[in-house]
Write a protein that holds these residues in place. Structure first.
Motif, PDB file in Angstrom:
ATOM      1  N   LEU A  58       0.843  -1.201   0.000  1.00 18.19           N
ATOM      2  CA  LEU A  58       0.000   0.000   0.000  1.00 18.19           C
ATOM      3  C   LEU A  58       0.878   1.251   0.000  1.00 18.19           C
ATOM      4  O   LEU A  58       0.649   2.190  -0.769  1.00 18.19           O
ATOM      5  N   PHE A  59       1.889   1.246   0.842  1.00 15.42           N
ATOM      6  CA  PHE A  59       2.747   2.426   0.929  1.00 15.42           C
ATOM      7  C   PHE A  59       3.817   2.432  -0.162  1.00 15.42           C
ATOM      8  O   PHE A  59       4.348   3.486  -0.487  1.00 15.42           O
ATOM      9  N   ARG A  60       4.127   1.246  -0.754  1.00 13.80           N
ATOM     10  CA  ARG A  60       5.166   1.165  -1.770  1.00 13.80           C
ATOM     11  C   ARG A  60       4.649   1.632  -3.128  1.00 13.80           C
ATOM     12  O   ARG A  60       5.293   2.401  -3.828  1.00 13.80           O
ATOM     13  N   ASP A  61       3.427   1.186  -3.477  1.00 15.82           N
ATOM     14  CA  ASP A  61       2.919   1.443  -4.817  1.00 15.82           C
ATOM     15  C   ASP A  61       2.411   2.861  -5.007  1.00 15.82           C
ATOM     16  O   ASP A  61       2.202   3.316  -6.123  1.00 15.82           O
ATOM     17  N   GLN A  62       2.103   3.561  -3.893  1.00 10.66           N
ATOM     18  CA  GLN A  62       1.562   4.918  -4.007  1.00 10.66           C
ATOM     19  C   GLN A  62       1.937   5.721  -2.765  1.00 10.66           C
ATOM     20  O   GLN A  62       2.252   5.125  -1.744  1.00 10.66           O
ATOM     21  N   PRO A  63       1.865   7.065  -2.848  1.00  7.49           N
ATOM     22  CA  PRO A  63       2.230   7.889  -1.679  1.00  7.49           C
ATOM     23  C   PRO A  63       1.095   7.915  -0.664  1.00  7.49           C
ATOM     24  O   PRO A  63       0.471   8.945  -0.421  1.00  7.49           O
ATOM     25  N   PHE A  64       0.791   6.740  -0.052  1.00 11.66           N
ATOM     26  CA  PHE A  64      -0.369   6.674   0.836  1.00 11.66           C
ATOM     27  C   PHE A  64      -0.187   7.553   2.073  1.00 11.66           C
ATOM     28  O   PHE A  64      -1.148   8.120   2.597  1.00 11.66           O
ATOM     29  N   GLY A  65       1.068   7.693   2.523  1.00 13.07           N
ATOM     30  CA  GLY A  65       1.353   8.573   3.665  1.00 13.07           C
ATOM     31  C   GLY A  65       0.933  10.005   3.370  1.00 13.07           C
ATOM     32  O   GLY A  65       0.334  10.684   4.216  1.00 13.07           O
ATOM     33  N   ALA A  66       1.216  10.464   2.143  1.00 17.13           N
ATOM     34  CA  ALA A  66       0.839  11.823   1.760  1.00 17.13           C
ATOM     35  C   ALA A  66      -0.678  11.971   1.749  1.00 17.13           C
ATOM     36  O   ALA A  66      -1.220  13.008   2.160  1.00 17.13           O
ATOM     37  N   TYR A  67      -1.383  10.922   1.267  1.00 16.12           N
ATOM     38  CA  TYR A  67      -2.848  10.984   1.257  1.00 16.12           C
ATOM     39  C   TYR A  67      -3.387  11.110   2.686  1.00 16.12           C
ATOM     40  O   TYR A  67      -4.313  11.864   2.961  1.00 16.12           O
ATOM     41  N   LEU A  68      -2.772  10.331   3.578  1.00 16.57           N
ATOM     42  CA  LEU A  68      -3.199  10.387   4.977  1.00 16.57           C
ATOM     43  C   LEU A  68      -3.021  11.798   5.537  1.00 16.57           C
ATOM     44  O   LEU A  68      -3.912  12.342   6.194  1.00 16.57           O
ATOM     45  N   LEU A  69      -1.842  12.380   5.210  1.00 16.27           N
ATOM     46  CA  LEU A  69      -1.561  13.728   5.697  1.00 16.27           C
ATOM     47  C   LEU A  69      -2.601  14.707   5.149  1.00 16.27           C
ATOM     48  O   LEU A  69      -3.111  15.569   5.873  1.00 16.27           O
ATOM     49  N   ASN A  70      -2.935  14.568   3.852  1.00 15.92           N
ATOM     50  CA  ASN A  70      -3.966  15.429   3.258  1.00 15.92           C
ATOM     51  C   ASN A  70      -5.283  15.319   4.034  1.00 15.92           C
ATOM     52  O   ASN A  70      -5.928  16.321   4.345  1.00 15.92           O
ATOM     53  N   SER A  71      -5.656  14.076   4.323  1.00 17.22           N
ATOM     54  CA  SER A  71      -6.918  13.867   5.040  1.00 17.22           C
ATOM     55  C   SER A  71      -6.876  14.529   6.411  1.00 17.22           C
ATOM     56  O   SER A  71      -7.849  15.150   6.843  1.00 17.22           O
TER      57      SER A  71
END
Lengths: 276, 379
Positions: A58-71
């Motif tokens: 999940l975190f490797r294939d996309q910037p999921f951390g950044a999405y979390l921060l946005n939320s």
């Protein structure tokens, strides 16, 4: 009075039923998120070899951390702004009597009853006019518009219940209206604030339609949109494991928040203000 | 020093008159009690002086300054609320210091005043507690302390004891009287519906009567020293309100009036009374009033049958069925023994009879009960 054993048995059966119905989907989400490859298609409740590879991908294939921060930025910003505005509004609507107060309250309530889709095009124009399209600000603004009626209504109710003598005592002490609201009323409203901000946060955190409509670039994406866009190797494959892992991660902050606030929510802080 | 003057003050809520024609002066250092039945506007009058309500007409002067348009905090008054209205999230110390911090006083001065007030109210050990952890009496003292530290010209008390239990009420009543003596120059205005509080605390009682929607009637029924109201009520309303149990009233017809008293008949019995009724023609209807403690039971020309007894320990009250009227008379028995059904002889001593005309106004009494402070001091 001692209860009949059958009665006790029925009680616990009912409790178990409710627990299973409400918790099973979450349990299945967690267990699916721990399954790998073809294991997903087995009906076992718990994987034979639980693995965290879905979370890693999940975190490797996309910037999921950044999405979390946005939320976090969008929901946190919307909640903070809505608290600031609604505390002031609740004071005016709850404790100052002026002509048209009832009409104003009904209007605020009425606005919140439109379905999201109905005002989407109008909000889109507003967002464009303010130059907020494809920025997080657009989501803060629209979430704010959607949470405000709710927070104002709840806080007005609590604000009305504060004893009038407190306000008069403050008046005799010669304080201004902002001192009154922030130094005297706000501490008494903390339980109400905790509860309303929590609900407002959940609403903003899970918001999907506005986030999908008002942002386009991946940099401005929030988690609900990101989850919907997770795709597999081909168009015929849905990566259920990854989606489940993302869902679990999204739910965790909410659970933490509730645990953090629950003492605030239940405590009655007004004890001792007046004889009671 | 800090005289309070109310000049023709009126208050109405919408079309409903609450207070009208209030003409009142409270002298510096005076303890003034507003009393009256519920709905008479006594709390409203207090709130007008505090500045929590605006007058509909008339002027309020405190210490010679017209305060109608001044905010409550600028009037140099402090108020103790019925519900105490302490700030629940602040400690006792902060509750008392909060208002002072807004007066921009120095930290040292605030500390000095709060500690002095806490000392005199026995709150020193409780300064770090929050109101939720205090008993009712302690909260009450904090509320009084919050008023004291401001060193106001006028203290306003809005039924401060009504939330306390009976024994604490008596104790706090004494405390308030002591406080008034120690503060010397500050005036106090105190609202209550409790007669005992009014009689024991007041230098001056202001008895208000409900307007009940009428216009043009003054709200104040009588102003004066407690004993003045007790012995020389100006009208039937005052007579029936002051005193517990309340005064007995007997409908009667005036027979003849002279310089040394009058005679009237009630239920076919002729009664003399020491009042001047020479302004009324013979045959006018009048009302006689006599307090339960003034009915002389044990001897006398009249007879009454006991229909109910109330024993209060020190004395008892007997309800007497008499030929004078349909309403039983309440008489105080101090030593006599009586049982329900007994017939007791009694007399209505002429010097103790009050006489009211058909409008309810009192006729001048011929026996003057001296109520000047000098006379009281000799009691």
């Amino acid at each position: 009075m001692k209860k009949h054993p059958v009665e006790t048995l029925l009680y616990y059966v009912a409790v178990a039923l409710v627990m299973v119905i409400s918790l099973f989907p979450f349990f299945y989400t967690i267990s699916s998120s721990l399954k790998r490859g073809n294991e997903l298609f087995s009906t076992s409740l718990w994987p034979a070899h639980p693995s965290f590879s879905n979370y890693a991908s999940l975190f490797r294939d996309q910037p999921f951390g950044a999405y979390l921060l946005n939320s976090v930025l969008v929901s946190g910003g919307a909640v903070l702004l809505s608290l600031g505005v609604s505390v002031l509004a609740a004071y005016a609507l709850g404790r100052v009597s002026f002509r048209g107060r009832g009409v104003l309250m009904m209007t605020i309530l009425g606005v919140s009853m439109f379905p999201q889709v109905a005002i989407l095009s109008g909000l889109f124009e507003l967002v464009r006019a303010l130059g907020l399209y494809d920025r997080l600000g657009a989501l803060v603004l629209t979430d704010l518009i959607f949470t405000l009626p709710f927070t104002i209504w709840v806080l007005v109710t609590f604000m009305r219940e504060l004893p009038k003598e407190l306000e008069e005592a403050a008046l005799m002490d010669g304080v201004g209206v902002f001192t009154l609201i922030f130094r005297i009323f706000l501490p008494l409203l903390l339980p109400a604030l905790a509860a309303t901000s929590l609900l407002a946060f959940i609403g903003a955190w899970n918001e999907f339609l506005f986030a999908l409509t008002f942002t386009i670039s991946p940099e401005q994406r929030t988690v609900p949109v990101a989850i919907s866009m997770i795709s597999g190797g081909s168009s015929f494959e849905l990566p259920w494991g990854t989606i489940m892992a993302a869902s679990v991660i999204v739910t965790v902050p909410l659970i933490l928040l509730v645990l953090l606030c629950q003492r605030q929510i239940v405590s009655g802080l007004t004890a001792g203000a007046v004889k009671g | 020093m800090c005289q309070i003057r109310l000049d023709n003050v009126q208050k109405r809520f919408g079309d409903n008159p609450i207070l009208s024609d209030i003409q009142l002066t409270v002298e510096a250092g005076e303890f003034c009690v507003f009393i009256g039945p519920s709905g008479c506007g006594k709390s409203t009058l207090l709130r007008l002086i505090a500045g929590l309500e605006d007058t509909s007409a008339g002027n309020i002067h405190i210490d010679g300054v017209r305060v109608n348009d001044l905010a409550p905090a600028k009037r140099d008054v402090a108020m103790v609320f019925q519900s105490y209205a302490l700030y629940p999230h602040m400690t006792v110390y902060d509750n008392m210091a909060f208002g002072l911090r807004h007066l921009k006083l120095g930290q040292a001065e605030i500390d000095r005043r709060v500690r002095a007030a806490a000392e005199s109210l026995h709150l020193a050990a409780l300064l770090e507690r929050k109101p939720g952890a205090l008993s009712g009496g302690q909260r009450q003292r904090v509320a009084i302390g919050r008023a004291i530290v401001r060193q106001p010209k006028v203290f306003l008390f809005d039924e401060p004891l009504s939330n306390l239990d009976a024994s604490l009420r008596v104790k706090t009543r004494v405390e308030i009287a002591r406080l008034h003596r120690s503060l010397g120059r500050a005036s106090m205005i105190y609202v209550t519906h409790d007669q005992t509080e009014a009689m024991t605390l007041a230098d001056k009682i202001v008895l208000l009567k409900p307007l009940a929607g009428q216009d043009g009637v003054p709200s104040i029924a009588q102003v004066g020293h407690p004993l003045e109201l007790y012995h020389h009520p100006r009208n039937r309303f005052v007579a029936s309100f002051i005193g517990s149990p309340s005064m007995n009233f007997i409908d009667a017809t005036l027979q003849h009036a002279g310089a040394d008293g009058l005679a009237c008949s009630a239920g076919g019995i002729t009664l003399p009374a020491a009042a001047d009724a020479r302004t009324l023609p013979a045959g006018s209807s009048v009302t006689l009033g006599i307090r339960p403690e003034h009915i002389a039971v044990g001897q006398g020309p009249l007879k009454g049958r006991v229909i109910h007894l109330e024993h209060l320990g020190e004395h008892s009250y007997a309800y007497l069925e008499t030929p004078l009227g349909a309403t039983p008379l309440i008489a105080k028995l101090s030593e006599q023994q009586a049982a329900i059904g007994d017939t007791l002889p009694f007399a209505l001593p002429a010097p103790h009879l009050h006489v009211f005309d058909a409008e309810g106004d009192a006729l001048p009494r011929l026996s003057r009960h001296d109520v000047t402070p000098a006379a009281l001091a000799t009691h």
